[in-house]
Design a protein around this motif. Structure first.
Motif, PDB file in Angstrom:
ATOM      1  N   VAL A   1      28.925  31.777  48.775  1.00 32.83           N
ATOM      2  CA  VAL A   1      29.347  32.500  47.451  1.00 32.83           C
ATOM      3  C   VAL A   1      28.903  32.015  46.289  1.00 32.83           C
ATOM      4  N   VAL A   2      28.309  33.004  45.384  1.00 38.81           N
ATOM      5  CA  VAL A   2      27.969  32.437  44.127  1.00 38.81           C
ATOM      6  C   VAL A   2      28.774  33.239  43.029  1.00 38.81           C
ATOM      7  N   ASN A   3      29.228  32.249  42.158  1.00 39.16           N
ATOM      8  CA  ASN A   3      29.866  32.556  40.897  1.00 39.16           C
ATOM      9  C   ASN A   3      28.920  32.744  39.791  1.00 39.16           C
ATOM     10  N   THR A   4      28.531  33.822  39.234  1.00 38.28           N
ATOM     11  CA  THR A   4      27.580  34.055  38.095  1.00 38.28           C
ATOM     12  C   THR A   4      28.061  33.650  36.969  1.00 38.28           C
ATOM     13  N   HIS A   5      29.225  33.567  36.469  1.00 35.33           N
ATOM     14  CA  HIS A   5      29.841  32.915  35.305  1.00 35.33           C
ATOM     15  C   HIS A   5      31.436  32.569  35.718  1.00 35.33           C
ATOM     16  N   PHE A   6      32.122  32.241  34.509  1.00 31.53           N
ATOM     17  CA  PHE A   6      33.673  31.459  34.691  1.00 31.53           C
ATOM     18  C   PHE A   6      34.338  32.720  34.386  1.00 31.53           C
ATOM     19  N   HIS A   7      34.067  33.958  33.899  1.00 30.78           N
ATOM     20  CA  HIS A   7      34.942  35.048  33.566  1.00 30.78           C
ATOM     21  C   HIS A   7      35.932  35.375  34.774  1.00 30.78           C
ATOM     22  N   TYR A   8      37.007  35.724  34.548  1.00 29.17           N
ATOM     23  CA  TYR A   8      38.267  35.913  35.538  1.00 29.17           C
ATOM     24  C   TYR A   8      37.823  36.846  36.614  1.00 29.17           C
ATOM     25  N   ASP A   9      37.235  37.853  36.109  1.00 28.39           N
ATOM     26  CA  ASP A   9      36.785  39.135  36.878  1.00 28.39           C
ATOM     27  C   ASP A   9      35.928  38.675  37.823  1.00 28.39           C
ATOM     28  N   HIS A  10      35.053  37.423  37.940  1.00 24.39           N
ATOM     29  CA  HIS A  10      33.996  37.129  38.516  1.00 24.39           C
ATOM     30  C   HIS A  10      34.309  35.917  39.596  1.00 24.39           C
ATOM     31  N   TYR A  11      35.365  35.128  39.408  1.00 27.26           N
ATOM     32  CA  TYR A  11      35.685  34.141  40.195  1.00 27.26           C
ATOM     33  C   TYR A  11      37.202  33.887  40.745  1.00 27.26           C
ATOM     34  N   GLN A  12      38.026  34.662  40.102  1.00 26.00           N
ATOM     35  CA  GLN A  12      39.266  34.360  40.673  1.00 26.00           C
ATOM     36  C   GLN A  12      39.828  34.819  41.862  1.00 26.00           C
TER      37      GLN A  12
ATOM     38  N   LYS B   1      32.351  23.684  35.105  1.00 30.56           N
ATOM     39  CA  LYS B   1      33.009  23.115  34.000  1.00 30.56           C
ATOM     40  C   LYS B   1      33.884  23.950  33.253  1.00 30.56           C
ATOM     41  N   ASN B   2      33.143  25.144  32.980  1.00 30.39           N
ATOM     42  CA  ASN B   2      33.798  26.153  32.262  1.00 30.39           C
ATOM     43  C   ASN B   2      35.092  26.623  33.020  1.00 30.39           C
ATOM     44  N   ILE B   3      35.260  26.835  34.301  1.00 33.20           N
ATOM     45  CA  ILE B   3      36.387  27.166  35.075  1.00 33.20           C
ATOM     46  C   ILE B   3      37.561  26.297  34.919  1.00 33.20           C
ATOM     47  N   GLN B   4      37.106  24.920  35.071  1.00 32.67           N
ATOM     48  CA  GLN B   4      37.990  23.848  34.782  1.00 32.67           C
ATOM     49  C   GLN B   4      38.688  23.827  33.439  1.00 32.67           C
ATOM     50  N   ARG B   5      37.684  23.929  32.330  1.00 33.35           N
ATOM     51  CA  ARG B   5      38.131  23.832  31.010  1.00 33.35           C
ATOM     52  C   ARG B   5      38.732  25.058  30.463  1.00 33.35           C
ATOM     53  N   LEU B   6      38.189  26.255  30.687  1.00 36.44           N
ATOM     54  CA  LEU B   6      38.606  27.720  30.290  1.00 36.44           C
ATOM     55  C   LEU B   6      39.316  28.328  31.107  1.00 36.44           C
ATOM     56  N   GLY B   7      38.855  28.491  32.253  1.00 36.33           N
ATOM     57  CA  GLY B   7      39.264  29.645  33.370  1.00 36.33           C
ATOM     58  C   GLY B   7      40.835  29.301  33.532  1.00 36.33           C
ATOM     59  N   ILE B   8      41.234  27.911  33.946  1.00 37.29           N
ATOM     60  CA  ILE B   8      42.544  27.704  34.206  1.00 37.29           C
ATOM     61  C   ILE B   8      43.448  27.984  33.335  1.00 37.29           C
ATOM     62  N   PRO B   9      43.049  27.477  31.894  1.00 43.33           N
ATOM     63  CA  PRO B   9      44.241  27.687  30.964  1.00 43.33           C
ATOM     64  C   PRO B   9      44.376  29.307  30.712  1.00 43.33           C
ATOM     65  N   ARG B  10      43.312  29.826  30.886  1.00 41.32           N
ATOM     66  CA  ARG B  10      43.401  31.509  30.546  1.00 41.32           C
ATOM     67  C   ARG B  10      44.284  32.141  31.561  1.00 41.32           C
ATOM     68  N   ILE B  11      44.410  31.653  32.751  1.00 43.81           N
ATOM     69  CA  ILE B  11      45.066  32.242  33.802  1.00 43.81           C
ATOM     70  C   ILE B  11      46.489  31.836  33.434  1.00 43.81           C
ATOM     71  N   LYS B  12      46.876  30.605  33.274  1.00 45.32           N
ATOM     72  CA  LYS B  12      48.131  30.274  32.480  1.00 45.32           C
ATOM     73  C   LYS B  12      48.669  31.159  31.485  1.00 45.32           C
ATOM     74  N   ASN B  13      47.579  31.413  30.470  1.00 47.28           N
ATOM     75  CA  ASN B  13      47.971  32.182  29.239  1.00 47.28           C
ATOM     76  C   ASN B  13      48.248  33.618  29.803  1.00 47.28           C
ATOM     77  N   GLU B  14      47.531  34.135  30.694  1.00 43.80           N
ATOM     78  CA  GLU B  14      47.627  35.359  30.961  1.00 43.80           C
ATOM     79  C   GLU B  14      49.090  35.662  31.947  1.00 43.80           C
ATOM     80  N   ILE B  15      49.374  34.729  32.429  1.00 49.46           N
ATOM     81  CA  ILE B  15      50.769  34.865  33.225  1.00 49.46           C
ATOM     82  C   ILE B  15      51.974  34.896  32.366  1.00 49.46           C
ATOM     83  N   LEU B  16      51.832  34.127  30.910  1.00 49.54           N
ATOM     84  CA  LEU B  16      52.575  34.334  30.089  1.00 49.54           C
ATOM     85  C   LEU B  16      52.698  35.629  29.123  1.00 49.54           C
ATOM     86  N   THR B  17      51.377  36.063  29.052  1.00 52.05           N
ATOM     87  CA  THR B  17      51.480  37.326  28.177  1.00 52.05           C
ATOM     88  C   THR B  17      51.171  38.539  28.796  1.00 52.05           C
TER      89      THR B  17
END
Ligand SMILES: [Zn+2]
Length: 340
Positions: free
Chosen positions: A87-98, A121-137
């Motif tokens: 599997v290849v992830n082209t980048h860290f945005h939610y709609d490409h790796y979740q 690195k971006n999934i670790q640093r940005l992707g994970i906080p964004r998932i947590k944020n989206e669960i709250l918002t």
């Protein structure tokens, strides 16, 4: 792509998804190579590329949720009995790796998930906080949909909003269970799979839509998979490096290809779209720089630059362009004022 996907769903005329319906249209692009084109959804799913190898399958990108990846896995199983091995992830945005977790759970111990070092690195640093944020918002967004439902005047509007509500509620419940699954194999510039009858080049060509964008190139079949560095909609620029992006597209365009599978929209043929995106990004940056030089505020830059770009480009992009372009001007202004 990141945020304004609800807009897209509205523009597409509230296409409802019956449950159990296939989420992707599979389009053959070359012998043993398919574009899996994502149908509209409340939270957009990326397209995927499906590439048959001698002893397995390589899939590019995993959409916004494991259930979408599992839906694609069912469609892949109708094409071939071979297991997905890469599997290849082209980048860290939610709609490409979740959806990553769906692959190792379907083929335990047998799947390598490949990305650039930056994307992991971006999934670790940005992707994970964004998932947590989206669960709250997301509950606020669901509350807004409920208000819209109460105000809806026609049966058609009601049905469309109810479908959005159904998908939003299911998405929130699923998001809470997502097991973020990081790439297991990373590279800095290129990783080339020499697999008997097919060679697959996995390439980092420079910063673009993000700093970790990956292109997947099939030199014999003349197919290029571009993620969100180039696709059928309007560029989303929130995490982008606009000047580098122009350069990276220029580098990618020099490869020898006929068909392009982008992260969103239909399969693209030829190189005109590369020229269009380079010209658009250049005009966006030049016009915004000139507006900024004249002391314009962000609001007045947004207005004047967006007016210019809409006149010049609206008929060349998707119907959401006039809405998306304002965000692009804001990004350009930020880059020019603060650099990055
Ligand atoms: Zn993206």
């Amino acid at each position: 792509m990141m945020k304004p996907h609800l807009v897209v769903l509205f523009l597409l005329g509230f296409l409802p998804l019956a449950s159990g319906q296939e989420l992707f249209d599979l389009k053959p692009v070359a012998d043993g190579v398919y574009a899996a084109l994502a149908k509209p959804a409340f939270r957009v799913n990326s397209n995927a590329a499906i590439i048959m190898l001698d002893d397995g399958v390589l899939v590019v990108d995993t959409h916004s949720k494991p259930s979408a990846a599992r839906a694609l896995i069912e469609q892949i199983k109708k094409l071939t009995p071979k297991p997905v091995k890469y599997v290849v992830n082209t980048h860290f945005h939610y709609d490409h790796y979740q959806g990553n977790e769906a692959y190792p759970s379907s083929w335990p111990g047998g799947v390598e998930i490949i990305s650039s070092e930056a994307t992991r690195k971006n999934i670790q640093r940005l992707g994970i906080p964004r998932i947590k944020n989206e669960i709250l918002t997301l509950p606020e967004e669901i509350a807004k949909l409920n208000q819209d439902l109460a105000k809806a005047s026609t049966a058609e509007q009601k049905k469309a909003i109810q479908e959005n509500l159904r998908q939003a509620t299911a998405y929130l419940a699923e998001l809470k269970t997502v097991q973020v699954t990081l790439p297991t194999m990373t590279f800095d510039r290129s990783l080339i799979l020499h697999r008997g009858s097919r060679t697959v080049e996995i390439l980092w060509l420079g910063r673009a839509h993000t700093d970790g964008d990956v292109f997947v190139y099939l030199p014999q079949e003349k197919v290029l998979v571009t993620g969100d560095a180039l696709h059928g909609w309007t560029p989303f620029m929130g995490d982008s490096y606009p000047y580098d992006w122009i350069q990276t597209l220029d580098t990618a365009e020099k490869l020898d290809f006929d068909s392009v599978i982008g992260g969103h929209g239909d399969v693209i043929h030829g190189k005109e779209k590369f020229e269009l995106w380079k010209a658009y990004l250049q005009d966006l940056m030049d016009r915004t720089a000139s507006s900024y030089s004249q002391g314009d505020s962000l609001d007045s830059a947004k207005k004047s630059v967006a007016d210019f770009l809409i006149k010049k480009y609206a008929d060349k992009f998707d119907p959401a362009f006039p809405g998306s372009v304002v965000g692009n001007v804001a990004k350009a202004y930020q880059v020019i004022a603060f650099a990055r």
